[in-house]
Each structure stands twice: as C-alpha cells, then as structure tokens.
Design an enzyme around this catalytic site. Structure first.
Site, PDB file in Angstrom:
ATOM      1  N   SER A  27      -8.925 -23.940   4.303  1.00  0.00           N
ATOM      2  CA  SER A  27      -8.278 -24.969   5.115  1.00  0.00           C
ATOM      3  C   SER A  27      -7.530 -24.358   6.289  1.00  0.00           C
ATOM      4  O   SER A  27      -6.707 -23.463   6.115  1.00  0.00           O
ATOM      5  CB  SER A  27      -7.277 -25.756   4.276  1.00  0.00           C
ATOM      6  OG  SER A  27      -7.850 -26.927   3.790  1.00  0.00           O
ATOM      7  N   HIS A  81      -2.092 -30.325   5.905  1.00  0.00           N
ATOM      8  CA  HIS A  81      -1.895 -30.362   4.454  1.00  0.00           C
ATOM      9  C   HIS A  81      -1.591 -28.980   3.865  1.00  0.00           C
ATOM     10  O   HIS A  81      -1.184 -28.878   2.717  1.00  0.00           O
ATOM     11  CB  HIS A  81      -3.091 -31.009   3.752  1.00  0.00           C
ATOM     12  CG  HIS A  81      -4.319 -30.152   3.650  1.00  0.00           C
ATOM     13  ND1 HIS A  81      -5.374 -30.251   4.525  1.00  0.00           N
ATOM     14  CD2 HIS A  81      -4.669 -29.185   2.771  1.00  0.00           C
ATOM     15  CE1 HIS A  81      -6.320 -29.394   4.182  1.00  0.00           C
ATOM     16  NE2 HIS A  81      -5.922 -28.732   3.120  1.00  0.00           N
ATOM     17  N   ASP A  98      -4.840 -34.136  10.512  1.00  0.00           N
ATOM     18  CA  ASP A  98      -4.653 -33.001   9.615  1.00  0.00           C
ATOM     19  C   ASP A  98      -4.577 -31.682  10.377  1.00  0.00           C
ATOM     20  O   ASP A  98      -5.164 -30.674   9.972  1.00  0.00           O
ATOM     21  CB  ASP A  98      -5.778 -32.950   8.573  1.00  0.00           C
ATOM     22  CG  ASP A  98      -5.412 -32.041   7.392  1.00  0.00           C
ATOM     23  OD1 ASP A  98      -4.201 -31.792   7.190  1.00  0.00           O
ATOM     24  OD2 ASP A  98      -6.325 -31.572   6.683  1.00  0.00           O
TER      25      ASP A  98
END
Length: 524
Positions: A265, A162, A192
């Site tokens: 992330s 993402h 992901d």
C-alpha cells in the site's frame, strides 16, 4: 474509504481489509501489513511456501519487450521507502466478538476456535475473549507497515491514507536500511492518498509522476514492502483502466497484474522510463495474496491531490447536493431519453445548491459547463474538480426536454448519513405480476407517512430482480406521488396504454433514495 471491511491477518498478524464479494473474493487494502503490540509479547512465525517454478515459453518475446528491468530498478529503488507507523489504540470487548471493520491494526492475539486449549490462557490475561476481566482496557501501541515513495529532493513522500491515518509516529526505511522520521502533511480519505515530509534536512533521491497515461498492455513495475520483507520489485502489464471497485465516489483505478501484496500500500507503479504511473492501494483476492489483480490510483489523480495537500493540507471538493444513479436503458425509455448517458437524480438534498437551482428527483443531469456527462462517477469527478464556490452550468433533462441552470457549488461534506431502516412489515395487498405485497406507509409503524411500503416480496419475482427489498418505501411511480398500492397499479396501466415499456419508481431504503425501472409487462 467507504468500504465494508473484513479481517484477514497475514502471518505476522496484519489486518486485511476487504469489501464482501461473491465466491469468497475479497478486495484487500494492502497496507498495515505487520502489526505487533509493542507492549506485549511477540510470537515470531514464518510460513514457508513451495517455490513456484516458472514455465518458459517456447515463443520468443515481442521485440518491444524489455530484455531486463534492472536499469529502471537501479534508477528508482532509492526513492522507494518502507513506511512504519505507530498507532495507540484501546481494545474493548467488541474487538474479539465482531468482524474488524476498521483500518486499524488488529491485536497480535491469534483467532482461536471455540474450545481451543489456548483460549483459556488468553482469557486469563485479559486478551481475546475477555479483555474486560481486569477492569477497563488500557491503551496499547501497535505498529503497521506500508510503502511510499519520495517525490522531491527536499523529502516529500507519497503513501496511502489508510497506512497513516491513525498514526502517532511515522518512520521511513530506505532501500539502504537508513531510518528517517516523517510527519503527516495531509491526507485525503476519498482517494486514499497521503503526503508525508521527512523531518531530517537533506537532499533525497526522488521520482517523478508520468506525464502520459499508460495504455492497456504497457509494461509496469511495482516496487514496495510486501509482508514487511523490505524492498521488492515485481513486473507485469496494465490490465485495464478506469476500474470502479466501490472504494469511493472517485474510483478510476488502473488494474495491473504485477504482483502486489499486503504491505505494498502506497508503493509506486512505474513505467519502463522510471516514472510513476500509479499508487498501489488494493488487491482483489480470495486469500489475501496476489492473484494478478491489483489496483493503483492513476498518476494524474495522485499528482493533483498531492499538490493540493502540499499547498493546503486537505482537499476541498465541489458539491451540488444530489443522490445520483446510472441511467439504464429502461429508465431512459421511461423518461423519453434517447440515450442512457447522464446521471439520474434520485434525491436533491434540502438547502443544497441543486435544490435551490430547481433540480428535482427524476431529473437527469446530462452535462457540466458544456461537457457531456457519461454517468454518475463522471459527474461526481467533474463537480468535485471545480471546487467550492465556483459556478457551473448544468445541462439536465426535465419533463421531456433539456434545460440549463447556473449553480454555485458548495463544499462536499465529510460524511454522508444513511437513513434508518424501516421495521419488519406485513400486509395482504398484492400487486399482480411483480411479486410484491404492498401497504400504505402510514399504516406501518416506523415507515413514515409518505409512499407505499413493500411488505413482502417474491425472491424470484421481477421486483426482487431489480433490487427491491422488504421494507423499501415506494414514494413515486411515473413521477406521481403514491399513497396506496392501487396508485402504482394505475400508473403501470396508464404506461401500458401509452406504449411505454417501463415505469420509473422512486424508492427510499436504508441506503438512501434511488430510482428503479419496472417493466409494464412483467411476463414479456
């Protein structure tokens, strides 16, 4: 990721993605932290916070606790990078009028309350509230930030899907401030994960994946780029393993309490030996900041997916073509199973390997290639890991006995499509004790020709507590097709005579087909 998302920009205007949770809690993707329109004006802001004062414990730390993480940090920090991504996007009128349910960066225009004096200003310049005033919206460039880490001396880098999935340009910044360019080698949305490759030749410091799974209570260190601030180190412990947070069919997250925030992330979580035990990807938070509940993709999952991305650029998974759900104690009792382990087949898709092998709705898959299946997630992982074209022996429960069938696996489709929701319904036929009003589906426009429609439901009744809703279509009761409300009443009456505590209903809704166990004696 198949998550329902909510906007939650940080002080730099970054998007904050999260599934809806009770009590205002949000599950937030950590990436895409700092987003600015590079072709527009940038308003600089910084929110000061009162520094927290750490309380010292009078009790001495356990002997196994490290005195300092400094040596580990010195060993790994050069391999951790900030990931900056350029994204070209086109704003439209819906951007300002609906929740942002995508992973794309948001516009830098602030969210204004109705009547705010600045609202007219932004409308005047075609921004939030009226992006269409001067003709079609023009593409603009935005920037997002996340984290990543180098896993080989020739410059392969791991991050989250993402963070980079809409990237037109990717640059990396090292701990020393050096800027490097990178290309996307491959991505896997279902876990992901993404693999990048530094384009400049050279030999790079790197870290390794851990060979052993950490235990709950082990120390871990998170390194990343929270809120775009640059290399930041936090420490904590593994709080839990095997967490399913609803992010996808292969959820198996480590839960950690080392503080991680938006911008972390794709950053690594290390053990005290400096090996990567997880890839940070989400937080559970009421505000977008860390509250001590972070989630990381386990190293064993990441290592396998990254190796496939490096080799093939994408991940192909095995597929048998069934909708599955957990087996509850009531469902197990209604089917004559001694255990609630396994995956209940709610529907076998047409032309799928499972359908061709004779597996039907109501069957329970108990094992794959001699290994027992704990539940739906375990089955999905086992089948996916085998890969397309492979053969698998499925052990399943059918009509009161165990059977085995050989299945040739197909390839998992990219997306699944949900069916249409039935229209609003009304009816006067009641099913006593369950809090339901039912009608033949054929009598209701848009409900189809098969089954019985729930036209009304008592929100405090037994059926509502089991998750049934107005518009759901009951296709089967106790393994028998139904076409009118009395069919269901008859099945429940027969089950009572046979001493069964529950009857299994096969129910179709907008989300697909599933089984629901309804007590034969609702008052008990």
């Amino acid at each position: 990721m198949a998550l329902p998302l909510l906007p939650g920009p940080d002080q730099t205007g970054a998007p904050h993605n999260a599934p809806r949770r009770p009590q205002g809690l949000r599950l937030a993707l950590l990436g895409a932290v700092a987003t600015v329109a590079l072709t527009g004006a940038l308003a600089n802001s910084f929110i000061s916070t009162q520094p927290a004062i750490a309380e010292t414990s009078a009790q001495a730390a356990p002997a196994a606790s490290p005195v300092s993480f400094a040596d580990v940090v010195d060993h790994v920090r050069d391999a951790v990078v900030s990931v900056k991504v350029k994204i070209t996007e086109t704003a439209d009128a819906s951007d300002s009028e609906s929740d942002d349910d995508s992973d794309a960066p948001s516009s830098p225009v602030p969210h204004l309350a109705p009547g705010d004096p600045l609202e007219r200003f932004f409308k005047r310049f075609g921004e939030q509230g009226a992006p269409h005033q001067f003709g079609p919206a023009r593409p603009h460039t935005a920037q997002a930030q996340g984290s990543g880490f180098i896993i080989s001396s020739d410059g392969y880098v791991v991050t989250n899907n993402h963070v980079v999935e809409k990237a037109t340009d990717v640059t990396l910044t090292t701990d020393e401030g050096k800027t490097l360019h990178a290309k996307v080698v491959g991505t896997d949305k279902k876990t992901d994960l993404a693999l990048l490759k530094i384009t400049e030749p050279g030999t790079y410091p790197h870290v390794n994946f851990a060979g052993a799974t950490p235990r709950v209570g082990d120390w871990v260190i998170a390194v990343g780029n929270p809120f775009g601030l640059g290399g930041t180190v936090t420490a904590g412990i593994v709080s839990a393993r095997g967490r399913d947070i609803g992010a996808g069919p292969y959820d198996d997250f480590l839960q950690i309490d080392a503080p991680v925030n938006r911008g972390n992330s794709g950053g690594p979580t290390f053990n005290t030996q400096g090996d990567v035990v997880g890839v940070n990807t989400a937080i559970f938070s009421p505000s977008g900041g860390s509250v001590g509940i972070g989630f990381a993709i386990p190293a064993e999952t990441a290592q396998s997916i990254i190796a496939t991305l490096k080799d093939k650029g994408s991940v192909a998974r095995g597929w048998i073509g069934v909708q599955i759900q957990p087996v509850t104690d009531e469902i197990a009792d209604s089917l004559g199973l001694k255990s609630s382990k396994g995956a209940l087949v709610a529907d076998a898709q047409d032309n799928s390997p499972a359908k061709e092998a004779g597996i039907k709705s109501g069957d329970v898959i108990l094992g794959v290639n001699g290994e027992r299946v704990d539940g739906p997630r375990d089955l999905a992982k086992k089948v996916a890991a085998l890969g397309p074209g492979k053969k698998a022996d499925l052990l399943y429960w059918h009509d009161g006995s165990e059977k085995t069938v050989a299945v040739k696996l197909g390839s998992l489709p990219d997306d699944s499509k949900a069916g249409s929701k039935p229209a609003a319904l009304a009816d006067n036929s009641a099913l006593t004790g369950l809090g339901l009003k039912l009608a033949p589906a054929s009598s209701i426009q848009g409900a189809g020709s098969d089954g019985v429609v729930i036209a009304d439901i008592n929100p405090d009744g037994v059926a509502a507590q089991k998750g049934l809703r107005v518009g759901d279509v009951i296709l089967e009761a106790g393994g028998h097709a139904v076409s009118k409300p009395s069919d269901i009443s008859s099945v429940i009456a027969d089950a009572k005579k046979d001493g069964r505590k529950a009857v299994l209903l096969r129910v179709k809704s907008g989300e697909g087909t599933r089984f629901v166990a309804i007590a034969t004696n609702p008052a008990s």
